[in-house]
Enzyme design. Structure first.
Site, PDB file in Angstrom:
ATOM      1  N   HIS A 132      -6.814  89.779  85.074  1.00  0.00           N
ATOM      2  CA  HIS A 132      -5.640  90.360  84.413  1.00  0.00           C
ATOM      3  C   HIS A 132      -5.370  91.774  84.947  1.00  0.00           C
ATOM      4  O   HIS A 132      -4.216  92.143  85.198  1.00  0.00           O
ATOM      5  CB  HIS A 132      -5.861  90.459  82.891  1.00  0.00           C
ATOM      6  CG  HIS A 132      -5.988  89.140  82.188  1.00  0.00           C
ATOM      7  ND1 HIS A 132      -7.030  88.847  81.329  1.00  0.00           N
ATOM      8  CD2 HIS A 132      -5.207  88.038  82.195  1.00  0.00           C
ATOM      9  CE1 HIS A 132      -6.867  87.626  80.842  1.00  0.00           C
ATOM     10  NE2 HIS A 132      -5.780  87.113  81.353  1.00  0.00           N
ATOM     11  N   LYS A 179      -3.326  79.177  68.733  1.00  0.00           N
ATOM     12  CA  LYS A 179      -4.747  79.437  68.967  1.00  0.00           C
ATOM     13  C   LYS A 179      -5.370  80.215  67.818  1.00  0.00           C
ATOM     14  O   LYS A 179      -6.520  80.644  67.906  1.00  0.00           O
ATOM     15  CB  LYS A 179      -4.926  80.245  70.256  1.00  0.00           C
ATOM     16  CG  LYS A 179      -4.695  79.448  71.527  1.00  0.00           C
ATOM     17  CD  LYS A 179      -5.128  80.298  72.714  1.00  0.00           C
ATOM     18  CE  LYS A 179      -4.898  79.578  74.031  1.00  0.00           C
ATOM     19  NZ  LYS A 179      -5.224  80.438  75.168  1.00  0.00           N
ATOM     20  N   ARG A 186      -3.320  81.404  89.540  1.00  0.00           N
ATOM     21  CA  ARG A 186      -4.577  81.215  90.269  1.00  0.00           C
ATOM     22  C   ARG A 186      -4.541  79.941  91.092  1.00  0.00           C
ATOM     23  O   ARG A 186      -5.294  79.791  92.038  1.00  0.00           O
ATOM     24  CB  ARG A 186      -5.751  81.150  89.288  1.00  0.00           C
ATOM     25  CG  ARG A 186      -6.042  82.468  88.588  1.00  0.00           C
ATOM     26  CD  ARG A 186      -6.835  82.250  87.335  1.00  0.00           C
ATOM     27  NE  ARG A 186      -6.092  81.377  86.440  1.00  0.00           N
ATOM     28  CZ  ARG A 186      -6.442  81.100  85.195  1.00  0.00           C
ATOM     29  NH1 ARG A 186      -7.535  81.593  84.701  1.00  0.00           N
ATOM     30  NH2 ARG A 186      -5.704  80.304  84.458  1.00  0.00           N
ATOM     31  N   SER A 207     -10.227  83.836  80.900  1.00  0.00           N
ATOM     32  CA  SER A 207     -10.880  84.299  79.676  1.00  0.00           C
ATOM     33  C   SER A 207     -11.785  83.201  79.111  1.00  0.00           C
ATOM     34  O   SER A 207     -12.885  83.469  78.627  1.00  0.00           O
ATOM     35  CB  SER A 207      -9.835  84.683  78.631  1.00  0.00           C
ATOM     36  OG  SER A 207      -9.040  85.736  79.107  1.00  0.00           O
TER      37      SER A 207
HETATM   38  O1  PNS Z   1      -3.058  83.884  77.866  1.00  0.00           O
HETATM   39  P1  PNS Z   1      -2.283  82.677  77.421  1.00  0.00           P
HETATM   40  O2  PNS Z   1      -2.909  82.088  76.177  1.00  0.00           O
HETATM   41  O3  PNS Z   1      -2.096  81.660  78.511  1.00  0.00           O
HETATM   42  O4  PNS Z   1      -0.822  83.205  77.036  1.00  0.00           O
HETATM   43  C1  PNS Z   1       0.152  82.340  76.465  1.00  0.00           C
HETATM   44  C2  PNS Z   1       1.359  83.198  76.020  1.00  0.00           C
HETATM   45  C3  PNS Z   1       0.926  84.258  75.059  1.00  0.00           C
HETATM   46  C4  PNS Z   1       1.984  83.835  77.244  1.00  0.00           C
HETATM   47  C5  PNS Z   1       2.403  82.257  75.349  1.00  0.00           C
HETATM   48  O5  PNS Z   1       1.768  81.511  74.351  1.00  0.00           O
HETATM   49  C6  PNS Z   1       3.560  83.045  74.735  1.00  0.00           C
HETATM   50  O6  PNS Z   1       4.443  83.478  75.441  1.00  0.00           O
HETATM   51  N1  PNS Z   1       3.525  83.218  73.385  1.00  0.00           N
HETATM   52  C7  PNS Z   1       4.533  83.971  72.643  1.00  0.00           C
HETATM   53  C8  PNS Z   1       5.376  83.005  71.792  1.00  0.00           C
HETATM   54  C9  PNS Z   1       6.435  82.337  72.657  1.00  0.00           C
HETATM   55  O7  PNS Z   1       7.388  82.950  73.087  1.00  0.00           O
HETATM   56  N2  PNS Z   1       6.201  81.035  72.957  1.00  0.00           N
HETATM   57  C10 PNS Z   1       7.073  80.264  73.812  1.00  0.00           C
HETATM   58  C11 PNS Z   1       6.699  80.507  75.261  1.00  0.00           C
HETATM   59  S1  PNS Z   1       7.677  79.496  76.339  1.00  0.00           S
END
Ligand code: PNS
Length: 170
Positions: free
Chosen positions: A17, A41, A92, A129
């Site tokens: 990150h 989550k 990645r 992570s």
């Molecule tokens: O590190 P991660 O868990 O892969 O991140 C996922 C994240 C936080 C980027 C995604 O869940 C997100 O954007 N969440 C915010 C809520 C939202 O807008 N969801 C729709 C995304 S298309």
């Protein structure tokens, strides 16, 4: 002044990150690392939101033009409120791309900005992570994968209960 949002769960932030934020700063004047609650989550995080924010801030303190904030709801809404010109995501592998493209399209449909994908540096291409937590949880060495502050937090969090000092003792 172009501002980009780099969203994620950051549970915890890794050197992968940090690498993406460093690269993003070569393209954007300001980068907001957006730590999401991620309802899907909830309850499955190792670190609570406050600690994820704290670890991200400590890990990125050496970079200028970088801010760590909470994304409280929809990413597209947050980007609009902040006037962000782009969402940044690190890739990645092709598997990451397969998962990310539908999110990029959806975020755009929801009124969010374009998503810019940055390729992870080779050394960080294997870091996630989830893997960090799995390896650290089994006593493996993750010192090359996370910032020192995260390493210390993982050791604290994952230390076997028997090895922890009894509650109330210094
Ligand atoms: O590190 P991660 O868990 O892969 O991140 C996922 C994240 C936080 C980027 C995604 O869940 C997100 O954007 N969440 C915010 C809520 C939202 O807008 N969801 C729709 C995304 S298309």
């Amino acid at each position: 002044m172009t501002l980009a949002v780099y969203p994620g769960t950051f549970d915890p932030i890794t050197l992968g990150h940090v690498d993406v934020v460093t690269r993003a700063r070569t393209l954007f004047d300001r980068v907001v690392v957006g730590v999401a609650h991620n309802a899907a989550k909830r309850g499955r995080h190792l670190f609570g939101l406050d600690e994820r924010l704290e670890l991200a801030r400590a890990s990125l303190a050496h970079l200028s033009g970088v801010e760590v904030d909470v994304v409280p709801g929809l990413l597209a809404d947050y980007c609009r409120e902040r006037g962000a010109g782009a969402i940044v995501k690190g890739l990645r592998s092709g598997t990451d791309l397969d998962a990310e493209v539908p999110m990029a399209l959806l975020n755009r449909d929801l009124g969010g900005p374009e998503t810019v994908f940055l390729a992870a540096a080779g050394a960080h291409a294997r870091v996630s992570s989830s893997l960090v937590k799995d390896v650290a949880g089994h006593g493996g060495d993750v010192s090359g994968l996370v910032p020192d502050v995260v390493l210390a937090a993982l050791e604290r969090e994952l230390a076997p209960a028997a090895a922890r000092p009894p509650a109330g003792r210094p």
